[in-house]
Scaffold this motif. Structure first.
Motif, PDB file in Angstrom:
ATOM      1  N   ASN A   1     -16.286  12.480  10.165  1.00  0.00           N
ATOM      2  CA  ASN A   1     -16.075  11.270   9.365  1.00  0.00           C
ATOM      3  C   ASN A   1     -14.587  11.036   9.097  1.00  0.00           C
ATOM      4  O   ASN A   1     -14.167  10.782   7.984  1.00  0.00           O
ATOM      5  CB  ASN A   1     -16.858  11.345   8.051  1.00  0.00           C
ATOM      6  N   GLN A   2     -13.775  11.157  10.172  1.00  0.00           N
ATOM      7  CA  GLN A   2     -12.328  11.000  10.049  1.00  0.00           C
ATOM      8  C   GLN A   2     -11.774  10.151  11.183  1.00  0.00           C
ATOM      9  O   GLN A   2     -12.396  10.005  12.228  1.00  0.00           O
ATOM     10  CB  GLN A   2     -11.642  12.359  10.085  1.00  0.00           C
ATOM     11  N   MET A   3     -10.598   9.617  10.926  1.00  0.00           N
ATOM     12  CA  MET A   3      -9.845   8.896  11.948  1.00  0.00           C
ATOM     13  C   MET A   3      -8.464   9.518  12.059  1.00  0.00           C
ATOM     14  O   MET A   3      -7.887   9.933  11.061  1.00  0.00           O
ATOM     15  CB  MET A   3      -9.683   7.419  11.586  1.00  0.00           C
ATOM     16  N   TYR A   4      -7.975   9.564  13.279  1.00  0.00           N
ATOM     17  CA  TYR A   4      -6.628  10.075  13.535  1.00  0.00           C
ATOM     18  C   TYR A   4      -5.808   8.923  14.096  1.00  0.00           C
ATOM     19  O   TYR A   4      -6.222   8.278  15.051  1.00  0.00           O
ATOM     20  CB  TYR A   4      -6.693  11.239  14.524  1.00  0.00           C
ATOM     21  N   LYS A   5      -4.664   8.677  13.487  1.00  0.00           N
ATOM     22  CA  LYS A   5      -3.824   7.543  13.882  1.00  0.00           C
ATOM     23  C   LYS A   5      -2.514   8.065  14.461  1.00  0.00           C
ATOM     24  O   LYS A   5      -1.873   8.924  13.864  1.00  0.00           O
ATOM     25  CB  LYS A   5      -3.551   6.656  12.680  1.00  0.00           C
ATOM     26  N   ASP A   6      -2.142   7.543  15.607  1.00  0.00           N
ATOM     27  CA  ASP A   6      -0.895   7.933  16.249  1.00  0.00           C
ATOM     28  C   ASP A   6       0.056   6.744  16.236  1.00  0.00           C
ATOM     29  O   ASP A   6       0.112   5.980  17.192  1.00  0.00           O
ATOM     30  CB  ASP A   6      -1.171   8.401  17.679  1.00  0.00           C
ATOM     31  N   SER A   7       0.740   6.566  15.123  1.00  0.00           N
ATOM     32  CA  SER A   7       1.686   5.466  14.980  1.00  0.00           C
ATOM     33  C   SER A   7       2.249   5.502  13.565  1.00  0.00           C
ATOM     34  O   SER A   7       1.740   6.208  12.699  1.00  0.00           O
ATOM     35  CB  SER A   7       0.998   4.129  15.232  1.00  0.00           C
ATOM     36  N   ASP A   8       3.268   4.712  13.359  1.00  0.00           N
ATOM     37  CA  ASP A   8       3.856   4.576  12.029  1.00  0.00           C
ATOM     38  C   ASP A   8       3.089   3.481  11.288  1.00  0.00           C
ATOM     39  O   ASP A   8       3.097   2.319  11.699  1.00  0.00           O
ATOM     40  CB  ASP A   8       5.336   4.214  12.153  1.00  0.00           C
ATOM     41  N   LEU A   9       2.422   3.840  10.210  1.00  0.00           N
ATOM     42  CA  LEU A   9       1.627   2.866   9.470  1.00  0.00           C
ATOM     43  C   LEU A   9       2.477   1.743   8.885  1.00  0.00           C
ATOM     44  O   LEU A   9       1.988   0.633   8.703  1.00  0.00           O
ATOM     45  CB  LEU A   9       0.851   3.561   8.357  1.00  0.00           C
ATOM     46  N   ASN A  10       3.734   1.996   8.597  1.00  0.00           N
ATOM     47  CA  ASN A  10       4.601   0.944   8.056  1.00  0.00           C
ATOM     48  C   ASN A  10       4.783  -0.175   9.066  1.00  0.00           C
ATOM     49  O   ASN A  10       4.786  -1.352   8.716  1.00  0.00           O
ATOM     50  CB  ASN A  10       5.944   1.515   7.636  1.00  0.00           C
ATOM     51  N   GLU A  11       4.943   0.171  10.347  1.00  0.00           N
ATOM     52  CA  GLU A  11       5.087  -0.853  11.379  1.00  0.00           C
ATOM     53  C   GLU A  11       3.807  -1.663  11.512  1.00  0.00           C
ATOM     54  O   GLU A  11       3.845  -2.874  11.675  1.00  0.00           O
ATOM     55  CB  GLU A  11       5.432  -0.215  12.724  1.00  0.00           C
ATOM     56  N   VAL A  12       2.675  -1.002  11.451  1.00  0.00           N
ATOM     57  CA  VAL A  12       1.390  -1.694  11.560  1.00  0.00           C
ATOM     58  C   VAL A  12       1.179  -2.594  10.346  1.00  0.00           C
ATOM     59  O   VAL A  12       0.800  -3.754  10.479  1.00  0.00           O
ATOM     60  CB  VAL A  12       0.239  -0.678  11.700  1.00  0.00           C
ATOM     61  N   SER A  13       1.425  -2.083   9.161  1.00  0.00           N
ATOM     62  CA  SER A  13       1.222  -2.862   7.938  1.00  0.00           C
ATOM     63  C   SER A  13       2.074  -4.127   7.917  1.00  0.00           C
ATOM     64  O   SER A  13       1.658  -5.153   7.376  1.00  0.00           O
ATOM     65  CB  SER A  13       1.545  -2.022   6.707  1.00  0.00           C
ATOM     66  N   ALA A  14       3.246  -4.055   8.502  1.00  0.00           N
ATOM     67  CA  ALA A  14       4.155  -5.205   8.484  1.00  0.00           C
ATOM     68  C   ALA A  14       3.610  -6.405   9.244  1.00  0.00           C
ATOM     69  O   ALA A  14       3.962  -7.544   8.930  1.00  0.00           O
ATOM     70  CB  ALA A  14       5.507  -4.796   9.070  1.00  0.00           C
ATOM     71  N   VAL A  15       2.738  -6.187  10.217  1.00  0.00           N
ATOM     72  CA  VAL A  15       2.222  -7.311  11.015  1.00  0.00           C
ATOM     73  C   VAL A  15       0.825  -7.750  10.595  1.00  0.00           C
ATOM     74  O   VAL A  15       0.296  -8.723  11.125  1.00  0.00           O
ATOM     75  CB  VAL A  15       2.220  -6.983  12.529  1.00  0.00           C
ATOM     76  N   LEU A  16       0.216  -7.081   9.631  1.00  0.00           N
ATOM     77  CA  LEU A  16      -1.115  -7.460   9.176  1.00  0.00           C
ATOM     78  C   LEU A  16      -1.022  -8.562   8.132  1.00  0.00           C
ATOM     79  O   LEU A  16      -0.105  -8.563   7.313  1.00  0.00           O
ATOM     80  CB  LEU A  16      -1.842  -6.241   8.591  1.00  0.00           C
ATOM     81  N   PRO A  17      -1.997  -9.494   8.152  1.00  0.00           N
ATOM     82  CA  PRO A  17      -1.949 -10.624   7.210  1.00  0.00           C
ATOM     83  C   PRO A  17      -1.831 -10.218   5.748  1.00  0.00           C
ATOM     84  O   PRO A  17      -1.070 -10.805   4.997  1.00  0.00           O
ATOM     85  CB  PRO A  17      -3.265 -11.355   7.454  1.00  0.00           C
ATOM     86  N   ASN A  18      -2.573  -9.215   5.313  1.00  0.00           N
ATOM     87  CA  ASN A  18      -2.485  -8.829   3.906  1.00  0.00           C
ATOM     88  C   ASN A  18      -1.742  -7.515   3.696  1.00  0.00           C
ATOM     89  O   ASN A  18      -1.652  -7.028   2.588  1.00  0.00           O
ATOM     90  CB  ASN A  18      -3.873  -8.776   3.260  1.00  0.00           C
ATOM     91  N   GLY A  19      -1.253  -6.917   4.778  1.00  0.00           N
ATOM     92  CA  GLY A  19      -0.467  -5.701   4.678  1.00  0.00           C
ATOM     93  C   GLY A  19      -1.250  -4.450   4.301  1.00  0.00           C
ATOM     94  O   GLY A  19      -0.673  -3.413   4.074  1.00  0.00           O
TER      95      GLY A  19
END
Length: 60
Positions: A10-28
Protein backbone atom coordinates in the motif's frame (compact mmCIF):
# COMPACT_ATOMS: atom_id res chain seq x y z
CA UNK A 1 8.64 11.42 -13.46
CA UNK A 2 8.35 7.78 -12.50
CA UNK A 3 5.83 6.45 -10.01
CA UNK A 4 5.90 2.82 -8.87
CA UNK A 5 2.92 1.49 -6.96
CA UNK A 6 3.26 -1.42 -4.56
CA UNK A 7 -0.26 -2.60 -3.80
CA UNK A 8 0.84 -5.34 -1.40
CA UNK A 9 2.57 -2.74 0.79
CA UNK A 10 0.00 0.00 0.00
CA UNK A 11 2.81 2.40 -0.96
CA UNK A 12 4.00 4.50 -3.86
CA UNK A 13 7.58 5.28 -4.76
CA UNK A 14 8.25 8.53 -6.60
CA UNK A 15 11.40 9.25 -8.57
CA UNK A 16 11.41 13.01 -9.01
CA UNK A 17 11.50 16.29 -7.16
CA UNK A 18 8.01 16.92 -5.80
CA UNK A 19 8.58 20.68 -5.85
CA UNK A 20 8.96 20.63 -9.64
CA UNK A 21 5.81 18.55 -10.01
CA UNK A 22 3.80 20.71 -7.60
CA UNK A 23 4.74 23.84 -9.52
CA UNK A 24 2.90 22.68 -12.65
CA UNK A 25 -0.24 21.31 -10.97
CA UNK A 26 -3.38 23.48 -10.99
CA UNK A 27 -3.79 23.50 -7.21
CA UNK A 28 -0.20 22.67 -6.29
CA UNK A 29 -1.26 19.70 -4.17
CA UNK A 30 1.04 16.92 -5.35
CA UNK A 31 -0.14 14.43 -2.71
CA UNK A 32 -3.72 14.65 -4.03
CA UNK A 33 -2.52 13.85 -7.53
CA UNK A 34 -0.31 11.01 -6.34
CA UNK A 35 -3.38 9.57 -4.62
CA UNK A 36 -5.21 9.75 -7.94
CA UNK A 37 -2.29 8.05 -9.71
CA UNK A 38 -2.36 5.27 -7.11
CA UNK A 39 -6.11 4.76 -7.41
CA UNK A 40 -6.09 4.72 -11.22
CA UNK A 41 -3.10 2.41 -11.42
CA UNK A 42 -4.91 -0.03 -9.13
CA UNK A 43 -7.97 0.06 -11.42
CA UNK A 44 -5.78 -0.55 -14.47
CA UNK A 45 -4.12 -3.55 -12.84
CA UNK A 46 -7.35 -5.03 -11.50
CA UNK A 47 -9.13 -4.65 -14.86
CA UNK A 48 -6.03 -5.65 -16.82
CA UNK A 49 -6.10 -2.43 -18.81
CA UNK A 50 -2.92 -2.19 -20.86
CA UNK A 51 -3.83 0.95 -22.80
CA UNK A 52 -5.30 3.59 -20.44
CA UNK A 53 -5.76 6.06 -23.29
CA UNK A 54 -8.09 3.67 -25.12
CA UNK A 55 -9.90 2.99 -21.85
CA UNK A 56 -10.68 6.69 -21.39
CA UNK A 57 -11.76 7.03 -25.03
CA UNK A 58 -14.65 4.68 -24.22
CA UNK A 59 -16.16 7.44 -22.08
CA UNK A 60 -15.91 10.30 -24.56
Amino acid sequence: MTVITDFSANQMYKDSDLNEVSAVLPNGNAEFYFGQIYDWSKIFVEKRIIDPEKYFELFE
